[in-house]
Design an enzyme around this catalytic site. Sequence first.
Site, PDB file in Angstrom:
ATOM      1  N   CYS A 247       0.864  -1.187   0.000  1.00 15.98           N
ATOM      2  CA  CYS A 247       0.000   0.000   0.000  1.00 15.98           C
ATOM      3  C   CYS A 247       0.898   1.233   0.000  1.00 15.98           C
ATOM      4  CB  CYS A 247      -0.988  -0.014   1.162  1.00 15.98           C
ATOM      5  SG  CYS A 247      -0.241  -0.112   2.799  1.00 15.98           S
ATOM      6  N   ARG A 252      -2.348  -0.804   5.464  1.00 13.96           N
ATOM      7  CA  ARG A 252      -3.539  -1.327   4.804  1.00 13.96           C
ATOM      8  C   ARG A 252      -3.239  -2.678   4.166  1.00 13.96           C
ATOM      9  NH1 ARG A 252      -4.865   3.726   1.062  1.00 13.96           N
ATOM     10  NH2 ARG A 252      -2.604   3.978   1.271  1.00 13.96           N
TER      11      ARG A 252
END
Lengths: 300, 148
Positions: A247, A252
């Site tokens: 990410c 994430r």
Amino acid sequence: MPVDLDPASKFTAYAHPERLVSTEWLQAHLGTPGLAVVESDEDVLLYETGHIPGAVKIDWHTDLNDPVERDFVGGAAFAAMLGAKGISRDTTVVIYGDKNNWWAAYALWVFTLFGHEDVRLLDGGRDKWVAEERDITRDKPVVTAALYPVVERNDSPIRAFREDVFAHFGNPLIDVRSTEEYTGERTHMPAYPEEGALRGGHIPSAASVPWARAAAPDATFRTRPELDAIYRDEAGLSDGDSVIAYCRIGERSSHTWFVLTHLLGFEGVRNYDGSWTEWGNAVHVPIALGTEPGAAPKLR
Amino acid sequence: MFSMTATELPAKLAEIRDDFLELEEPDRLLLLLEFADELPALPQRYADHPDLLERVVECQSPVFMFVEVDPDSAVHLYATAPRESPTTRGFASILAQGLDGLSTQEVLDVPDDYPNTIGLTKAVSPLRIRGMSAMLARTKRRLREGTA
């Protein structure tokens, strides 16, 4: 002795149901010997505003990241930090946090780098616990320090570095950022600060599967059939694939790493935590723009 | 060489800094929490007009602020941020209390690195402190542009 598992029926369809507990289960097990509850948030002060009774805090900046180098803490610092929080090697650790468990998943992934065996996520995280109006408190937990052994990290099975990405071309890469970040329109999350990437776009050949697709509106993980539809049918992953997820800074993609590894049962999934803040600043690396993944570059 | 910056820090900002520095690291977070808890609600005139507020995009969480100069030429800073973002609320509250009632020039003279001097960089992390630096910079820009 590991604390018993959550038999919730939703979890039994996942590849590793032992990696999740529900809010009901946690409520019923608070105070069980051998269980530690850990809160890990994006906001360093959120825990102090009220946390699950007995929970300790682990902060990704101040506890997990090395204060000098861009890397995680080493074995000695990790052992000292966990020992001070009353966690030993055989403790069952349940982690929860804000923002759909991003940082909780990141912390779980770091625990896994150190080989901590029994570490689980609270499905739905802090948001669900609070939404259900379960108890939170500002009382500091009474912690008895424990002895955590100094274990060196074993990065290679689940962590990818930049050079690993080059060697990986031709195998599936999953970009879990927002569409605007993937196409190159922007270099940071919508509504997030610019954290310094000189170039926008994505790693050539990476498929775009934003992390949020794996999350239901109440911050829990989507069901097994829903996840299979996204990652197997749509993104085209199949058993035996070697996968790298990334990410912007690796939080994430920890969420997606958890989904692929523990909920869908893919083996050897790696999280490239250098992610876009490294790739988008690196000299002499290929970048693709727009909505198409682009071809995997030839190996150099 | 005479350096004025250190001694010229407005009294309230100096007091806040000293309060933080007197504490051990973990207690500094609790003091920041007190500030977060104390952030006052927006005055009704801004609560009714969110369009008047400026978003501080450098902050991780949605924070909106408004800088006002009253008829007596005193600066007031108003800010709002969600309960789930206590660090941001704490930063806003420190600046709202620390700058309140100063003249425009006094605010412009506040050292840009004030957020780095109050003993929070280790407890909160340098990256997060940037949020407070951004709020201070925006406050000054508003005053400099005369749009406050």
